[in-house]
Design an enzyme around this catalytic site. Structure first.
Site, PDB file in Angstrom:
ATOM      1  N   CYS A  53      -2.047  -0.375   7.280  1.00 59.00           N
ATOM      2  CA  CYS A  53      -1.540   0.918   7.342  1.00 59.00           C
ATOM      3  C   CYS A  53      -1.335   1.623   8.575  1.00 59.00           C
ATOM      4  O   CYS A  53      -0.313   2.230   8.937  1.00 59.00           O
ATOM      5  CB  CYS A  53      -1.906   1.876   6.209  1.00 59.00           C
ATOM      6  SG  CYS A  53      -1.570   0.894   4.441  1.00 59.00           S
ATOM      7  N   GLU A  76       0.893   3.808   1.831  1.00 57.48           N
ATOM      8  CA  GLU A  76       1.513   4.182   3.084  1.00 57.48           C
ATOM      9  C   GLU A  76       2.430   3.331   3.497  1.00 57.48           C
ATOM     10  O   GLU A  76       3.550   4.097   4.330  1.00 57.48           O
ATOM     11  CB  GLU A  76       0.386   4.220   4.247  1.00 57.48           C
ATOM     12  CG  GLU A  76      -0.872   4.861   3.865  1.00 57.48           C
ATOM     13  CD  GLU A  76      -2.011   4.326   2.955  1.00 57.48           C
ATOM     14  OE1 GLU A  76      -1.572   3.394   2.107  1.00 57.48           O
ATOM     15  OE2 GLU A  76      -3.187   4.668   3.004  1.00 57.48           O
ATOM     16  N   CYS A 121      -5.877   2.020   5.607  1.00 53.24           N
ATOM     17  CA  CYS A 121      -6.513   0.627   6.102  1.00 53.24           C
ATOM     18  C   CYS A 121      -5.850   0.281   7.406  1.00 53.24           C
ATOM     19  O   CYS A 121      -4.853   0.864   7.931  1.00 53.24           O
ATOM     20  CB  CYS A 121      -6.373  -0.220   5.162  1.00 53.24           C
ATOM     21  SG  CYS A 121      -4.633  -1.092   4.854  1.00 53.24           S
ATOM     22  N   HIS A 162       0.931  -1.288   0.132  1.00 57.60           N
ATOM     23  CA  HIS A 162       0.014   0.079   0.076  1.00 57.60           C
ATOM     24  C   HIS A 162       0.751   1.076   0.146  1.00 57.60           C
ATOM     25  O   HIS A 162       2.063   1.107   0.318  1.00 57.60           O
ATOM     26  CB  HIS A 162      -0.861   0.058   1.300  1.00 57.60           C
ATOM     27  CG  HIS A 162      -2.053  -1.049   1.076  1.00 57.60           C
ATOM     28  ND1 HIS A 162      -3.293  -0.937   1.968  1.00 57.60           N
ATOM     29  CD2 HIS A 162      -2.297  -2.051   0.114  1.00 57.60           C
ATOM     30  CE1 HIS A 162      -4.121  -1.799   1.401  1.00 57.60           C
ATOM     31  NE2 HIS A 162      -3.502  -2.616   0.592  1.00 57.60           N
TER      32      HIS A 162
END
Ligand SMILES: Nc1ccnc(=O)[nH]1
Length: 164
Positions: free
Chosen positions: A89, A58, A86, A56
Site C-alpha cells: 500500500c 488503501e 503495508c 487492501h
C-alpha cells in the site's frame, strides 16, 4: 460555524469504515483518499470477499479515487487509513504520488490479530529475504530470446508515451 473537515475526522471515519467492513464480510481495515480540494473517496478491505490479495483498504481507496477522478496522479492528496499501510500500500501510494499518509493503529497492532504487515516490512530490511520468497534475476541465453531492455528502448523512442 466552520464546515472544514479535519484530519482527525477523516481518520475517525476510516476506523468506522473498518469496523463496519468486518460486519460486511471484509477485513478490519478502512481508508480514505482526500484530494487537495477536499474530495473524499472511501476504501475498505475486500481481500477475502473478492479473492483479491491486493484489495487492501488503501489500494481500494486509491483505485476508487483514480477511477472517479479520471487520473493516475493523486498529487496533493492525503491517504487516511485505520492501520499503518503495508509495503504494497505504501508503494501504491508512492506510485499514485499521494502527498502524505496518516494512520491510526500500527503494524504491531495488526500483527497482534494475525496480519503479516510487520513480517512483510522485515522482508525489505532482511538480508536473508529469500527464506520468505526468493526473487532472482535470470539471464536469457537463447539467441532468439528478447533483450531485457527491449521494452525500455521501445518506450524511450515512443514520442506519444505518457510518462508517470
Ligand atoms: N494495512 C492493511 C493491512 C492489511 N489489509 C489492509 O487492507 N490494510
Amino acid at each position: 460555524m466552520s464546515t472544514t473537515v479535519t484530519a482527525e475526522q477523516f481518520l475517525a471515519r476510516s476506523i468506522r469504515l473498518a469496523t463496519a467492513n468486518v460486519l460486511n464480510s471484509g477485513g478490519p481495515f478502512g481508508a480514505m483518499i482526500v484530494t487537495a480540494d477536499g474530495r473524499a473517496f472511501d476504501g475498505v478491505n475486500r481481500v477475502t470477499a473478492d479473492n483479491d490479495p491486493t484489495a487492501h483498504a488503501e489500494v481500494t481507496a486509491i483505485r476508487t479515487a483514480c477511477r472517479e477522478l479520471g487520473t493516475f496522479d493523486l498529487s496533493g492528496a492525503t491517504l487516511y487509513t485505520s492501520c499503518e499501510p503495508c509495503p504494497m500500500c505504501l508503494a501504491s501510494a508512492l506510485w499514485a504520488r499521494v502527498e502524505r499518509v496518516v494512520f491510526a493503529a500500527d503494524r504491531h497492532d495488526a500483527a497482534s490479530v494475525g496480519f503479516d504487515d510487520a513480517v512483510f516490512y522485515e522482508y525489505f530490511d532482511n538480508k536473508d529475504r529469500d527464506s520468505l520468497m526468493p526473487v532472482s534475476k535470470l539471464a536469457l541465453d537463447d539467441p532468439g530470446a528478447p533483450a531485457p531492455l527491449e521494452p525500455f528502448n521501445t518506450w524511450n523512442t515512443l514520442e506519444t508515451r505518457i510518462d508517470y
